[in-house]
Write a protein that holds these residues in place. Sequence first.
Motif, PDB file in Angstrom:
ATOM      1  N   SER A 190       6.897   8.703  -3.367  1.00 36.47           N
ATOM      2  CA  SER A 190       6.867   7.283  -3.714  1.00 36.47           C
ATOM      3  C   SER A 190       5.724   6.922  -4.666  1.00 36.47           C
ATOM      4  O   SER A 190       5.779   5.882  -5.309  1.00 36.47           O
ATOM      5  CB  SER A 190       6.775   6.427  -2.448  1.00 36.47           C
ATOM      6  N   TRP A 191       4.693   7.746  -4.757  1.00 38.28           N
ATOM      7  CA  TRP A 191       3.558   7.393  -5.613  1.00 38.28           C
ATOM      8  C   TRP A 191       3.246   8.432  -6.681  1.00 38.28           C
ATOM      9  O   TRP A 191       2.423   8.202  -7.560  1.00 38.28           O
ATOM     10  CB  TRP A 191       2.296   7.097  -4.801  1.00 38.28           C
ATOM     11  N   ARG A 224       0.857  -1.185   0.000  1.00 37.59           N
ATOM     12  CA  ARG A 224       0.000   0.000   0.000  1.00 37.59           C
ATOM     13  C   ARG A 224       0.891   1.233   0.000  1.00 37.59           C
ATOM     14  O   ARG A 224       1.869   1.301   0.740  1.00 37.59           O
ATOM     15  CB  ARG A 224      -0.927   0.046   1.222  1.00 37.59           C
ATOM     16  N   HIS A 225       0.521   2.214  -0.832  1.00 36.55           N
ATOM     17  CA  HIS A 225       1.248   3.483  -0.839  1.00 36.55           C
ATOM     18  C   HIS A 225       0.976   4.220   0.461  1.00 36.55           C
ATOM     19  O   HIS A 225      -0.139   4.188   0.982  1.00 36.55           O
ATOM     20  CB  HIS A 225       0.809   4.364  -2.002  1.00 36.55           C
ATOM     21  N   ASP A 226       1.980   4.905   0.945  1.00 38.02           N
ATOM     22  CA  ASP A 226       1.838   5.751   2.114  1.00 38.02           C
ATOM     23  C   ASP A 226       1.433   7.138   1.623  1.00 38.02           C
ATOM     24  O   ASP A 226       2.224   7.800   0.943  1.00 38.02           O
ATOM     25  CB  ASP A 226       3.166   5.822   2.866  1.00 38.02           C
ATOM     26  N   PRO A 227       0.225   7.585   1.917  1.00 40.60           N
ATOM     27  CA  PRO A 227      -0.206   8.903   1.441  1.00 40.60           C
ATOM     28  C   PRO A 227       0.740  10.030   1.840  1.00 40.60           C
ATOM     29  O   PRO A 227       0.832  11.035   1.138  1.00 40.60           O
ATOM     30  CB  PRO A 227      -1.582   9.092   2.093  1.00 40.60           C
ATOM     31  N   ASP A 228       1.455   9.863   2.942  1.00 41.84           N
ATOM     32  CA  ASP A 228       2.374  10.902   3.403  1.00 41.84           C
ATOM     33  C   ASP A 228       3.710  10.889   2.662  1.00 41.84           C
ATOM     34  O   ASP A 228       4.495  11.827   2.797  1.00 41.84           O
ATOM     35  CB  ASP A 228       2.621  10.758   4.907  1.00 41.84           C
ATOM     36  N   ASP A 229       3.987   9.842   1.908  1.00 43.94           N
ATOM     37  CA  ASP A 229       5.241   9.727   1.148  1.00 43.94           C
ATOM     38  C   ASP A 229       4.946   9.998  -0.330  1.00 43.94           C
ATOM     39  O   ASP A 229       5.036   9.113  -1.179  1.00 43.94           O
ATOM     40  CB  ASP A 229       5.858   8.340   1.347  1.00 43.94           C
ATOM     41  N   ARG A 230       4.593  11.220  -0.622  1.00 41.18           N
ATOM     42  CA  ARG A 230       4.155  11.610  -1.971  1.00 41.18           C
ATOM     43  C   ARG A 230       5.167  11.236  -3.050  1.00 41.18           C
ATOM     44  O   ARG A 230       4.793  10.803  -4.139  1.00 41.18           O
ATOM     45  CB  ARG A 230       3.881  13.108  -1.982  1.00 41.18           C
TER      46      ARG A 230
END
Length: 176
Positions: free
Chosen positions: A54-55, A46-52
């Motif tokens: 990375s996604w 799952r992408h970490d919404p706080d690690d922009r």
Amino acid sequence: MRSNVPAAFTDLLAGTTRTAVHLEMRDSYAVDYEAGPFAGWRRGFRHDPDDRASWWRPWLGLVQETVTRGVTIRRARIVSEPVTEYTRYLYDTTFTNVAAGELVRWLPRRRASDIAVPGNDFWLFDDQVVRWNHFDGEGRSLGPEVTDDPAAAKLCATAFEEVWARATPHDQYEIH
């Protein structure tokens, strides 16, 4: 009627001045169960919404740039319930679209039964240019078709607005 408008999606979006709307009606699109983002999601990634960083990807940059120019981008998804695994994946990753500036809504298929919708997914630019998205039975793209036929544009605009009015905003939609 086919048009001489540019077929490249980026050209269509670059020429848009007011609105771009996208209606999606399939329960899956070219699912790769062995590799790629969907396969990773199935394995628990799952992408970490706080690690922009990375996604974030080029598509999101294009959306953000377009929205910054003052264009409203709306996406509506008509989905079967209970949702497919692929729809659940889309739901889980839609936060990236929203972060880029898209407005996204979900409509259960059972609530769309009396809406006249086109036979294919589409993008509609400024209520004038339609980009049909053609797929085979497995959800693989067969390529786009672009038209500026006023009747097609009106059909798409009317269908989209009816779907949008009934659909639930992404942050309020509950997966079933």
